[in-house]
Motif scaffolding. Sequence first.
Motif, PDB file in Angstrom:
ATOM      1  N   HIS A  97      26.764 -15.457  14.613  1.00  0.00           N
ATOM      2  CA  HIS A  97      27.621 -14.310  14.903  1.00  0.00           C
ATOM      3  C   HIS A  97      27.066 -13.049  14.225  1.00  0.00           C
ATOM      4  N   PRO A  98      27.151 -11.903  14.904  1.00  0.00           N
ATOM      5  CA  PRO A  98      26.633 -10.667  14.300  1.00  0.00           C
ATOM      6  C   PRO A  98      27.201 -10.345  12.917  1.00  0.00           C
ATOM      7  N   MET A  99      28.342 -10.883  12.569  1.00  0.00           N
ATOM      8  CA  MET A  99      28.870 -10.599  11.222  1.00  0.00           C
ATOM      9  C   MET A  99      28.045 -11.279  10.128  1.00  0.00           C
TER      10      MET A  99
ATOM     11  N   ALA B 130      24.607 -11.055  10.347  1.00  0.00           N
ATOM     12  CA  ALA B 130      23.266 -10.494  10.543  1.00  0.00           C
ATOM     13  C   ALA B 130      22.611 -10.113   9.226  1.00  0.00           C
ATOM     14  N   ALA B 131      23.378  -9.603   8.281  1.00  0.00           N
ATOM     15  CA  ALA B 131      22.787  -9.129   7.034  1.00  0.00           C
ATOM     16  C   ALA B 131      22.329 -10.293   6.156  1.00  0.00           C
ATOM     17  N   ASP B 132      23.163 -11.315   6.044  1.00  0.00           N
ATOM     18  CA  ASP B 132      22.912 -12.256   4.953  1.00  0.00           C
ATOM     19  C   ASP B 132      22.545 -13.677   5.364  1.00  0.00           C
TER      20      ASP B 132
ATOM     21  N   THR C  69      22.226 -13.115  19.034  1.00  0.00           N
ATOM     22  CA  THR C  69      22.690 -13.362  20.396  1.00  0.00           C
ATOM     23  C   THR C  69      21.807 -14.440  21.016  1.00  0.00           C
TER      24      THR C  69
ATOM     25  N   GLN D   9      18.638 -12.949  22.375  1.00  0.00           N
ATOM     26  CA  GLN D   9      17.606 -12.725  21.367  1.00  0.00           C
ATOM     27  C   GLN D   9      16.898 -14.035  21.017  1.00  0.00           C
TER      28      GLN D   9
ATOM     29  N   TRP E 165      30.840 -16.857  21.520  1.00  0.00           N
ATOM     30  CA  TRP E 165      31.899 -16.832  22.539  1.00  0.00           C
ATOM     31  C   TRP E 165      32.215 -15.424  23.038  1.00  0.00           C
ATOM     32  N   TRP E 166      32.027 -14.424  22.193  1.00  0.00           N
ATOM     33  CA  TRP E 166      32.389 -13.048  22.499  1.00  0.00           C
ATOM     34  C   TRP E 166      31.383 -12.360  23.433  1.00  0.00           C
ATOM     35  N   ASP E 167      30.233 -12.963  23.632  1.00  0.00           N
ATOM     36  CA  ASP E 167      29.089 -12.266  24.236  1.00  0.00           C
ATOM     37  C   ASP E 167      29.285 -12.095  25.743  1.00  0.00           C
TER      38      ASP E 167
ATOM     39  N   LEU F 218      35.251 -14.326   6.473  1.00  0.00           N
ATOM     40  CA  LEU F 218      34.098 -14.289   7.369  1.00  0.00           C
ATOM     41  C   LEU F 218      33.381 -15.631   7.456  1.00  0.00           C
TER      42      LEU F 218
END
Lengths: 292, 292
Positions: free
Chosen positions: B159-161, B163-165, B171, B174, B200-202, B232
């Motif tokens: 999930h993009p949330m 992405a940082a860590d 996606t 990608q 699921w959101w994509d 998160l």
Amino acid sequence: MRDFSGDHRWLSINTATVRRQRGQDWPLLQILEACAARGIRAVSPWRDQVEQAGLAATAKAVKAFGLELSGYCRGGMFTYADSAQREAVRDDNRRALDEACELNAACLVLVVGGLPGALAGHALHKDLDSARQQVAEGVQLLLNDARERGMPLAIEPLHPMYAADRACINTLEQALDLCDLLDPQRTGALGVAVDAYHVWWDPKLAAQIERAGASRLLALHVCDWLTPTTDLLNDRGMMGDGVIDLPRIRGWMEAQGFAGYAEVEIFSSAHWWQRDGAQTLDTCIERHRRCV
Amino acid sequence: MRDFSGDHRWLSINTATVRRQRGQDWPLLQILEACAARGIRAVSPWRDQVEQAGLAATAKAVKAFGLELSGYCRGGMFTYADSAQREAVRDDNRRALDEACELNAACLVLVVGGLPGALAGHALHKDLDSARQQVAEGVQLLLNDARERGMPLAIEPLHPMYAADRACINTLEQALDLCDLLDPQRTGALGVAVDAYHVWWDPKLAAQIERAGASRLLALHVCDWLTPTTDLLNDRGMMGDGVIDLPRIRGWMEAQGFAGYAEVEIFSSAHWWQRDGAQTLDTCIERHRRCV
């Protein structure tokens, strides 16, 4: 690319950022005054704050302080459970348009809504496609009203973590697909608000900003993504405190001709800079120069 | 599309789901035994659990209980600060491959890593593109080792949330771009793990699953997205408690020929079904039949 280091002429304050200070609501007219006193030239107020201060009084203060509105927050929430709700949403969005016009906003920002009922904790269904269809219809209808009034609509893709309850448009690509569908001539009536917090992670961000072009790039919102992030809604960071490469994203937008404000929009309650509204504004100014 | 309502032959348990019960770690071998006792045919254990139980003892128990591994969790974390770390990561991933082979796993799942240092709270830089480049290099190198061993690699977009860590592949599109780059012949050596919670959101999910096709669809993970989500990492929901239309996503995969397990992977600490491991397994069985 514009040099932001010497002054803060391109700083705008989304008034949610200073909504509360020392545990209390800071009245909107006082926020406007505090912004103007610091040479901040633009704001983006929220509808509930405007309602509390009064629309006419807000419009008067905006004018008296020489402020611009980089946007008006917010219209949208198009998804509905029944036809009565659909009509109520449409009426409410028309009022938002009228208010945006009265305040001479650069655009009406649209947070499009998620699954009906989800924000209250009880989604009526799981059909994200149908919610997205409702959003497309809602934007299409509102676009007619917006064109009549000459008020641009800025679709704001929200981070995918808000897909269920706040906005089922979650990437810039998806927002631009809708723009292309509803405004293929790129009239300037429909575009996007690029909030770095929502889109920074997207591997297609640079390409989609290029695709958008100046006519669709209606707003730039900035804050930062903290590691760790401890709350999905109320843990946005001050610019420079997180991992978003804000100058890079701004550079992509300016390469397309975007020349508007960088609007600071932070929801948070716990961080040190939130304790005092004046201190928050001062920090926004300093970070805008150094980190945006 | 397979009918899951009558039995749970296509249920797999990611052992993170029952890692803890009543505030204590549930030993892996006991988890395997409890799964087998319920007619669960597959699991996906985590490396640290295997290490604690011992690799040989785990392999023996897997065989004795007649279990399959729908995947092995996990390799990856390719991003690095310096060449020493890069080498250490490569060595560790080779060991993960060897363990996956020893356990006869269907694939090694890859969580690719985020910005170096971010998971510890101090990202070394903000250059997501360079992190993604390190991931591409890391997968490419590991793919050589994986091909030698005949162990498929499953890139898991997070999930993009995260992405940082945790993972800068966010996606399915990608992930598939990387698969096409590194394995254009679709040899089966490289594919994706589709975790419904992450994707699921994509809005492009159906199209990208179709693009992937059977040769790239190596795993399906299921749980649910709760509204509201309060954490998160540790607030995933049991299937049926949230808003993800799991049968729809499974249907898209099966239309491409996917015929593997639906693996339940939930990290959580607070929900009722987490209190007791046996109860959690029983709930997984019931929800697998009704909601997946």
